[in-house]
Design a protein around this motif. Structure first.
Motif, short mmCIF file in Angstrom:
data_model
loop_
_atom_site.label_atom_id
_atom_site.label_comp_id
_atom_site.label_asym_id
_atom_site.label_seq_id
_atom_site.Cartn_x
_atom_site.Cartn_y
_atom_site.Cartn_z
N HIS A 45 0.85 -1.20 0.00
CA HIS A 45 0.00 0.00 0.00
C HIS A 45 0.88 1.24 0.00
O HIS A 45 2.04 1.20 0.46
N TYR A 47 0.95 3.66 1.85
CA TYR A 47 1.34 4.16 3.17
C TYR A 47 2.54 3.41 3.76
O TYR A 47 2.95 3.68 4.88
N ASP A 61 -3.74 1.56 -4.16
CA ASP A 61 -4.77 1.83 -3.15
C ASP A 61 -5.50 0.52 -2.88
O ASP A 61 -5.18 -0.53 -3.47
N SER A 62 -6.49 0.57 -2.01
CA SER A 62 -7.15 -0.68 -1.59
C SER A 62 -7.80 -1.41 -2.76
O SER A 62 -7.76 -2.64 -2.82
N PHE A 84 -6.52 -6.07 7.42
CA PHE A 84 -7.74 -6.27 6.61
C PHE A 84 -7.40 -6.42 5.13
O PHE A 84 -8.13 -7.07 4.37
N MET A 85 -6.29 -5.82 4.69
CA MET A 85 -5.88 -5.91 3.29
C MET A 85 -5.38 -7.32 2.96
O MET A 85 -5.73 -7.90 1.93
N TYR A 133 -17.14 -0.27 3.75
CA TYR A 133 -15.81 0.13 3.29
C TYR A 133 -14.86 -1.04 3.52
O TYR A 133 -14.95 -1.71 4.56
N ASN A 135 -12.05 -1.22 4.59
CA ASN A 135 -11.27 -1.12 5.84
C ASN A 135 -12.09 -1.70 6.99
O ASN A 135 -12.57 -0.99 7.87
N SER A 150 -12.51 3.72 -1.38
CA SER A 150 -12.73 5.15 -1.61
C SER A 150 -12.72 5.49 -3.10
O SER A 150 -13.21 6.54 -3.49
N HIS A 196 -6.68 10.08 9.77
CA HIS A 196 -7.37 11.10 8.97
C HIS A 196 -8.21 12.05 9.82
O HIS A 196 -8.67 13.08 9.32
N HIS A 219 -7.87 13.02 1.44
CA HIS A 219 -8.53 11.71 1.37
C HIS A 219 -9.93 11.84 1.99
O HIS A 219 -10.09 12.54 3.00
N GLU A 221 -11.51 10.11 3.97
CA GLU A 221 -11.63 9.69 5.37
C GLU A 221 -11.44 10.88 6.31
O GLU A 221 -11.63 10.75 7.52
N SER A 235 -9.14 8.87 -3.43
CA SER A 235 -8.38 7.76 -2.82
C SER A 235 -6.89 8.05 -2.99
O SER A 235 -6.51 9.01 -3.69
N THR A 236 -6.05 7.23 -2.43
CA THR A 236 -4.61 7.48 -2.55
C THR A 236 -4.18 7.48 -4.02
O THR A 236 -3.41 8.34 -4.45
N MET A 289 0.32 0.84 9.77
CA MET A 289 1.03 0.63 8.49
C MET A 289 2.54 0.60 8.71
O MET A 289 3.26 -0.17 8.09
P1 13P Z 1 -7.06 3.92 -0.16
O1 13P Z 1 -5.60 3.70 -0.43
O2 13P Z 1 -7.90 2.87 -0.77
O3 13P Z 1 -7.44 5.31 -0.57
O4 13P Z 1 -7.27 3.79 1.42
C1 13P Z 1 -6.64 4.60 2.32
C2 13P Z 1 -6.46 3.97 3.63
O5 13P Z 1 -6.68 4.54 4.67
C3 13P Z 1 -5.99 2.61 3.68
O6 13P Z 1 -5.86 2.21 4.99
#
Ligand code: 13P
Ligand code: SF4
Length: 334
Positions: A45, A47, A61-62, A84-85, A133, A135, A150, A196, A219, A221, A235-236, A289
């Motif tokens: 990811h 992050y 992104d997710s 969760f990912m 979502y 997450n 997102s 966030h 973002h 969130e 989203s990211t 992360m």
């Molecule tokens: P996305 O990368 O899908 O935008 O999600 C952000 C996030 O908080 C992942 O934990």
């Protein structure tokens, strides 16, 4: 009866902390070697720390990560992200080995929706469809009709009849943003992301005064007050794309700091400023992360642990709403 409480393995049992890695070992080269030997893929990811992003086969992104997990031919999926990912990757690949460098890499947003409490809430609204979502835990996914991220949430909501009653969980900020965008009145679960929610509106406004040409990119969130002053919300992957395609040279980035690595690689001549939190700590770094490190990634690939293990019943129940999300995303080219 499905066990909606996801089983977690025992990282302590492996004793990772006791294993000394030779400081002269080139971990980048070693990880590449293991990937080939074991037919393993590293999904990361945005992050994650820069070193991990640099050895990843795919950074996303997710939604992007779930799509990669769905189509990979690798035997081992190493998920550099949060629990969760990795769980989502396992649900999509029940017969593959899915590894997470640090099994304690959780998510405050996911933790804000315990499946047993959510089930009570859901039972009180039997005529509502549940959009959740990504997450969230596998247990939450098993209680959901459709999963979203997102980058596809708005489109997924729009595919439903306008009079369809909806519960949106677990992120109240993303839910409120989507209610505003779609004109729906989804009932929102009261969850949020600790990263966030920490941004200071006052400090962002001061930054904007000092950098009047900078675009504020956020973002969804983030809290509504912050989103209200954003020039772009996404989203990211959306934020990264916007930073590449925009003619602006400066950006105030209101999300976790990890995304800056790819922004700087993609646009070396642009300036990226991290939005400050409402205190003096580095709370815009996600502590979950950032539990993953290059060393833990190497050890996890070498010893093939910690592994994501789930019951068959949970795997089956959580798969349906994820597949629904992936099918809608494919239909609309997302
Ligand atoms: P996305 O990368 O899908 O935008 O999600 C952000 C996030 O908080 C992942 O934990
Ligand atoms: Fe969870 Fe927030 Fe960290 Fe993402 S940034 S993993 S939503 S706590």
């Amino acid at each position: 009866m499905i066990d909606i409480n996801t089983a977690k393995g025992n990282i302590e049992a492996i004793g990772f902390m006791d294993i000394d890695i030779d400081v002269n070992l080139d971990l980048f080269a070693e990880i590449e070697k293991i990937k080939k030997e074991k037919n393993a893929i590293v999904l990361a990811h945005y992050y994650q720390e820069p070193d991990i992003q640099d050895v990843a086969d795919f950074i996303g992104d997710s939604l992007g990560l779930a799509q990669q997990a769905e189509k990979t031919k690798a035997d081992i999926i190493v998920f550099a992200g949060v629990h969760f990912m990795a769980e989502t990757a396992k649900i999509l690949n029940p017969n593959k080995k899915v590894l997470l460098p640090d099994l304690k890499a959780g998510c405050s947003l996911s933790d804000s929706a315990p499946p047993d409490l959510f089930k009570l809430f859901k039972d009180k609204h039997p005529d509502h469809l549940v959009i959740t979502y990504i997450n969230c835990s596998a247990g939450m996914k098993a209680l959901s009709d459709i999963i979203c991220t997102s980058s596809n949430a708005e489109k997924i909501i729009e595919t439903l009849p306008i009079d369809q009653k909806i519960i949106f969980a677990p992120d109240k900020n993303l839910g409120a943003y989507l209610n505003k965008k779609t004109g729906r009145q989804m009932i929102l679960w009261n969850g949020a992301c600790m990263v966030h929610e920490i941004f200071s509106l006052e400090k962002i406004i001061k930054l904007k005064i000092r950098h009047p040409k900078a675009k504020v990119i956020a973002h969804p969130e983030c809290e509504e007050v912050v989103l209200r002053i954003a020039d772009y919300i996404g989203s990211t992957t959306g934020l990264l794309k916007f930073s590449i395609e925009s003619e602006a040279d400066e950006f105030i980035v209101v999300t976790e700091t990890g995304i800056l690595h790819q922004m700087q690689i993609s646009s070396p001549n642009k300036t990226f400023i991290t939005a400050p939190p409402n205190n003096s700590c580095a709370c815009n770094d996600c502590p979950h992360m950032k539990l993953n490190t290059l060393e833990k990634l190497y050890l996890c690939m070498q010893y093939e642990t910690p592994e994501i293990i789930m019951s068959d019943s949970l795997l089956i129940a959580a798969k349906k709403p994820i597949q629904r999300m992936l099918a809608i995303s494919k239909q609309y080219g997302l």
